[in-house]
Design a protein around this motif. Structure first.
Motif, PDB file in Angstrom:
ATOM      1  N   GLY A 123       1.287  10.907 -10.136  1.00  0.00           N
ATOM      2  CA  GLY A 123       0.566  12.459 -10.054  1.00  0.00           C
ATOM      3  C   GLY A 123      -1.294  11.334 -10.296  1.00  0.00           C
ATOM      4  N   THR A 124      -1.343  10.152  -9.684  1.00  0.00           N
ATOM      5  CA  THR A 124      -2.855   9.148 -10.209  1.00  0.00           C
ATOM      6  C   THR A 124      -3.154   8.426  -9.029  1.00  0.00           C
ATOM      7  OG1 THR A 124      -4.039   8.492 -11.649  1.00  0.00           O
ATOM      8  CG2 THR A 124      -1.973   7.991 -11.542  1.00  0.00           C
ATOM      9  N   ASN A 125      -4.651   8.190  -9.461  1.00  0.00           N
ATOM     10  CA  ASN A 125      -3.981   6.586  -8.078  1.00  0.00           C
ATOM     11  C   ASN A 125      -3.842   5.128  -8.748  1.00  0.00           C
ATOM     12  OD1 ASN A 125      -5.680   5.816  -5.953  1.00  0.00           O
ATOM     13  ND2 ASN A 125      -7.725   5.299  -7.102  1.00  0.00           N
ATOM     14  N   VAL A 126      -3.295   5.077  -7.598  1.00  0.00           N
ATOM     15  CA  VAL A 126      -2.653   3.649  -8.097  1.00  0.00           C
ATOM     16  C   VAL A 126      -3.030   3.023  -6.647  1.00  0.00           C
ATOM     17  CG1 VAL A 126      -0.906   1.830  -8.062  1.00  0.00           C
ATOM     18  CG2 VAL A 126      -0.338   4.442  -9.236  1.00  0.00           C
ATOM     19  N   ASP A 127      -4.192   1.602  -7.735  1.00  0.00           N
ATOM     20  CA  ASP A 127      -4.724   0.772  -5.545  1.00  0.00           C
ATOM     21  C   ASP A 127      -3.952  -0.266  -5.592  1.00  0.00           C
ATOM     22  OD1 ASP A 127      -6.495  -1.195  -5.276  1.00  0.00           O
ATOM     23  OD2 ASP A 127      -7.372   0.183  -5.163  1.00  0.00           O
ATOM     24  N   PRO A 128      -3.522   0.191  -4.250  1.00  0.00           N
ATOM     25  CA  PRO A 128      -2.499  -1.370  -3.634  1.00  0.00           C
ATOM     26  C   PRO A 128      -2.207  -2.305  -4.134  1.00  0.00           C
ATOM     27  CG  PRO A 128      -3.705  -0.032  -2.133  1.00  0.00           C
ATOM     28  CD  PRO A 128      -4.571   0.238  -3.534  1.00  0.00           C
ATOM     29  N   SER A 129      -3.838  -3.168  -4.656  1.00  0.00           N
ATOM     30  CA  SER A 129      -3.660  -4.293  -5.207  1.00  0.00           C
ATOM     31  C   SER A 129      -2.943  -4.365  -6.911  1.00  0.00           C
ATOM     32  CB  SER A 129      -5.256  -4.762  -5.630  1.00  0.00           C
ATOM     33  OG  SER A 129      -5.822  -4.005  -6.697  1.00  0.00           O
ATOM     34  N   ALA A 130      -2.769  -2.893  -7.290  1.00  0.00           N
ATOM     35  CA  ALA A 130      -2.322  -3.347  -9.008  1.00  0.00           C
ATOM     36  C   ALA A 130      -0.755  -3.578  -8.115  1.00  0.00           C
ATOM     37  CB  ALA A 130      -1.848  -2.218  -9.470  1.00  0.00           C
ATOM     38  N   VAL A 131      -0.473  -3.589  -6.903  1.00  0.00           N
ATOM     39  CA  VAL A 131       0.891  -3.494  -6.564  1.00  0.00           C
ATOM     40  C   VAL A 131       1.496  -5.129  -5.791  1.00  0.00           C
ATOM     41  CG1 VAL A 131       3.473  -3.150  -4.511  1.00  0.00           C
ATOM     42  CG2 VAL A 131       1.835  -1.886  -5.726  1.00  0.00           C
ATOM     43  N   THR A 132       0.351  -5.237  -5.327  1.00  0.00           N
ATOM     44  CA  THR A 132       0.063  -7.258  -5.258  1.00  0.00           C
ATOM     45  C   THR A 132       0.122  -7.698  -6.412  1.00  0.00           C
ATOM     46  OG1 THR A 132      -0.956  -6.692  -3.280  1.00  0.00           O
ATOM     47  CG2 THR A 132      -1.622  -8.877  -4.012  1.00  0.00           C
ATOM     48  N   ARG A 133      -0.989  -7.416  -7.437  1.00  0.00           N
ATOM     49  CA  ARG A 133      -1.003  -7.881  -8.175  1.00  0.00           C
ATOM     50  C   ARG A 133       0.531  -8.279  -9.689  1.00  0.00           C
ATOM     51  NH1 ARG A 133      -5.955  -5.375  -8.918  1.00  0.00           N
ATOM     52  NH2 ARG A 133      -4.997  -4.737 -10.763  1.00  0.00           N
ATOM     53  N   ALA A 159       0.766  -0.805   0.305  1.00  0.00           N
ATOM     54  CA  ALA A 159      -0.237  -0.271   0.142  1.00  0.00           C
ATOM     55  C   ALA A 159       1.111   1.268   0.291  1.00  0.00           C
ATOM     56  CB  ALA A 159      -0.634   0.216   0.666  1.00  0.00           C
ATOM     57  N   GLU A 160       1.558   1.093   1.013  1.00  0.00           N
ATOM     58  CA  GLU A 160       3.083   2.874   0.975  1.00  0.00           C
ATOM     59  C   GLU A 160       3.649   2.554  -0.712  1.00  0.00           C
ATOM     60  OE1 GLU A 160       5.206   5.521   1.374  1.00  0.00           O
ATOM     61  OE2 GLU A 160       2.810   5.278   2.461  1.00  0.00           O
ATOM     62  N   LEU A 161       4.005   1.585  -0.787  1.00  0.00           N
ATOM     63  CA  LEU A 161       4.689   1.625  -2.249  1.00  0.00           C
ATOM     64  C   LEU A 161       3.535   1.994  -3.450  1.00  0.00           C
ATOM     65  CD1 LEU A 161       7.191   1.206  -4.315  1.00  0.00           C
ATOM     66  CD2 LEU A 161       6.396  -1.384  -4.316  1.00  0.00           C
ATOM     67  N   ALA A 162       2.229   1.815  -3.721  1.00  0.00           N
ATOM     68  CA  ALA A 162       1.735   2.208  -4.277  1.00  0.00           C
ATOM     69  C   ALA A 162       1.464   3.735  -3.789  1.00  0.00           C
ATOM     70  CB  ALA A 162      -0.239   1.983  -3.851  1.00  0.00           C
TER      71      ALA A 162
END
Length: 163
Positions: free
Chosen positions: A36-46, A25-28
């Protein structure tokens, strides 16, 4: 068989994130801030699980967020890559030090020439004259010419009145 860059990136992303002790979540959050946009923490997981491919802009942002070169995140052997980069930095530093020394000596030579041309004019505040002892052989030494004038060889017309 060599791993694909995407596989290496996923594995190295996780390693670097864990090395820093930050959550997905912190990396996201950091990636989102950089992009400068929204990155969902699940994206990092995937991405780390190789379920989702990473976009190039995300990969660059992730390397910035982790403060590592992007090449390290796709390197088969990051230690060897780091060692090679360290050796290159050391070589660059040595070259920069040589250039700095050359420039320092040139400043001192020019300062001495200004003194000679200015009849001993003071340059206080411009040059630290405590360093004059370190001037090398390239700096002309004042000599007397046939008319009894002081001059600096190699500096045409550089004469000073007799003291």
């Amino acid at each position: 068989m060599n791993a694909l860059p995407g596989d290496l990136f996923a594995r190295r992303l996780r390693q670097e994130r864990e090395r820093l002790g930050i959550s997905q979540a912190e990396l996201a959050r950091r990636i989102a801030e950089i992009l400068g946009t929204n990155v969902d923490p699940s994206a990092v997981t995937r991405i780390e699980q190789q379920i989702r491919a990473v976009r190039l802009d995300e990969a660059v942002a992730a390397s910035k967020a982790l403060d590592v070169p992007l090449a390290i995140l796709v390197a088969e052997d990051p230690e060897a890559e780091s060692e090679a980069q360290l050796q290159q930095y050391l070589a660059d530093l040595a070259a920069a030090q040589r250039e700095w020394e050359k420039n320092r000596l040139e400043v001192l030579r020019l300062s001495k020439a200004i003194q000679v041309l200015g009849g001993g004019a003071q340059l206080k505040g411009v040059v630290d004259f405590r360093l004059l002892e370190s001037i090398d052989a390239r700096v002309p030494v004042e000599e007397d010419d046939q008319h009894g004038h002081r001059f600096a060889p190699g500096i045409e017309g550089a004469t000073t009145p007799d003291a």
